[in-house]
Design an enzyme around this catalytic site. Structure first.
Site, short mmCIF file in Angstrom:
data_model
loop_
_atom_site.label_atom_id
_atom_site.label_comp_id
_atom_site.label_asym_id
_atom_site.label_seq_id
_atom_site.Cartn_x
_atom_site.Cartn_y
_atom_site.Cartn_z
N PRO A 274 34.33 37.92 -57.80
CA PRO A 274 35.46 38.77 -57.08
C PRO A 274 36.69 39.21 -57.83
O PRO A 274 37.02 38.46 -58.93
CB PRO A 274 35.99 37.56 -56.10
N GLY A 275 37.19 40.45 -57.63
CA GLY A 275 38.31 40.84 -58.16
C GLY A 275 39.41 41.12 -57.10
O GLY A 275 40.37 40.51 -57.06
N ARG A 276 39.20 42.41 -56.58
CA ARG A 276 40.03 43.04 -55.71
C ARG A 276 40.57 41.68 -54.79
O ARG A 276 41.76 41.63 -54.13
CB ARG A 276 39.30 44.16 -54.74
N CYS A 344 53.98 66.47 -62.26
CA CYS A 344 53.64 67.63 -61.86
C CYS A 344 52.23 67.77 -61.54
O CYS A 344 51.40 68.56 -62.26
CB CYS A 344 54.15 68.52 -63.36
N TYR A 373 43.59 47.04 -59.27
CA TYR A 373 43.13 48.39 -59.43
C TYR A 373 44.48 49.30 -59.57
O TYR A 373 44.55 50.43 -59.06
CB TYR A 373 41.99 48.92 -58.51
#
Ligand code: PLP
Length: 422
Positions: A274-276, A344, A373
């Site tokens: 798992p990450g997020r 920009c 992320y």
């Protein structure tokens, strides 16, 4: 729990008013809650209770060493996708045997380095990678423990750019070819094939794509065993979603129930990446409004954070909640505002026509669910230095990455002596 809540009209990070952090680091900055990180990790662990399971945190979601180290202190390993992440995980205190090396394009030098350091498992994504790994490992008299990343041809039903398990996606080895590749691997020196890996995408908010992929993997395990192969490891990847807006992501317990259901009696050890889910909701991006402006019949809040600091809205049309750090009074009128950065690019937008209470230059805003992320995808586009990261722990905090000064940024370039300024 995400560690951020209003008390008396002020947004707090655990026990510290967010506004109080600004004096120490300046805006914009990322702020993480250690309690929320611990909480998300602990609920994953408890959901997996009774399974022969290991959690290898997907470092790419947030690779600050304090974040990796916090999970490592709770027993986590690491899932890495580059030599840089491998080095970070080791520096943060993860033991090499608990590191899984994933990724579709591991280079010879990365494989060499990972073998030298004793990386615990290589998730192989192609036959050329298998050949290269065999060459490197046998040349060193070492054996690489590998699993094959399978492309199960399952649609994760998430954003196109974070779907990874469909036929035609660049990841993994085609389902139908795994048997042959497994047999081939057994003929190679320096390679110990032990199982399979699957990761079908990120920010999944439904469980059925997981079940579909897992059932395909289970069928494949029985086939491989029938062919006489040893299959005693499965790596089930990451992918569990979080709340950005009004999603109702499944709790880890429901996810774990599917795992138990499909793999419970298979006699395999399981790895999760798992990450997020571990870091996303545990972080915010704090930014200050530089100007309010009206143009073309729209209101704009121009803030000091930009797409180079948090690219998810630009890259994935991602929706992030944006809250004033000083809470609007109950019942305050709202009106639509575009919240934009100074870069920009027309795509440098955090929120479009978002209903916000009255905003003024100098107000602080918190962009929510920015812990995954976020900082890892930042750049110095427009020569904007990377922004600081702060971790709060109860009533204390630490700057876990300071803001570099402009000299550091500018001195990265070399001026050849054949370019002479007048
Ligand atoms: C990105 C990735 C993960 C983590 O995904 P999340 O959605 O953040 O949980 C795990 N495994 C692999 C192979 C990945 O590429």
């Amino acid at each position: 729990m995400n560690g951020f809540s209003y008390r008396g009209g002020n947004l707090f990070a655990e026990d510290i008013p967010v506004a109080d952090l600004v004096g120490g680091v300046g805006t914009p900055f990322y702020c993480y809650s250690a309690a929320a990180l611990r909480d998300s990790y602990a609920s994953f662990v408890s959901a997996l209770e009774g399974l022969d399971a290991e959690i290898c945190y997907a470092v790419k979601a947030n690779s600050n060493q304090a974040v990796i180290g916090l999970f490592a202190s709770m027993g986590a390993g690491a899932d890495v996708v580059s030599e840089g992440e491998l080095r970070r995980a080791l520096a943060a205190g993860v033991s090499s045997g608990k590191i899984v090396f994933s990724g579709v394009g591991k280079s010879r030098s990365e494989l060499t380095m990972a073998l030298e350091l004793g990386c615990g498992q290589f998730n192989v994504e192609s036959e050329p990678e298998l050949d290269l790994l065999s060459d490197v490992a046998s040349g060193k008299g070492k054996t690489a423990t590998i699993v094959f990343r399978v492309n199960p041809d399952v649609d994760a039903d998430t954003h196109d750019k974070i779907s990874t398990g469909r036929a035609g996606d660049k990841f993994g080895i085609e389902f139908e070819r795994i048997g042959d590749v497994y047999a081939y691997a057994r003929s190679l020196d320096g390679i110990d094939p032990r199982g399979l890996a699957v990761h079908i995408g990120s920010q999944l908010t439904r469980l059925d794509p997981f079940r579909a992929a897992f059932e395909k993997i289970a069928g494949l395990v029985w086939d491989l065993r029938k062919q006489g192969h040893v299959v005693d490891r499965l790596d089930l990847g990451g992918g569990l979603g979080i709340v950005y807006r009004d999603e109702v992501p499944p709790p880890p317990t429901d996810y774990a129930d599917i795992v138990r259901d499909v793999f419970g009696d298979m006699g395999v050890s399981l790895t999760f990446e798992p990450g997020r889910r571990l870091t996303g909701e545990a972080g915010i991006l704090v930014t200050e409004i530089i100007y309010m402006k009206e143009s073309g019949g729209r209101s704009f809040a121009v803030v000091d954070a930009a797409m180079n600091d948090l690219i998810r809205p630009t890259l994935y049309e991602a929706w992030h909640a944006v809250d004033p750090v000083i809470e609007a009074r109950a019942g305050a009128a709202v009106s639509p505002v575009d919240i934009v950065g100074p870069v920009c690019e027309t795509g440098d937008v955090f929120a479009v026509q978002r209903d916000m209470p009255e905003l003024n230059a100098g107000d602080l805003l918190a962009i929510r669910s920015a812990g995954a992320y976020g900082a890892v995808m930042s750049s110095t586009y427009n020569s904007r230095p990377l922004i600081p990261e702060v971790m709060v722990n109860g009533d204390q905090y630490a700057v876990i990455r300071p803001r570099p000064d402009y000299d550091t940024l500018i001195e990265m370039d070399n001026m050849p002596d054949w370019i002479a300024a007048d």
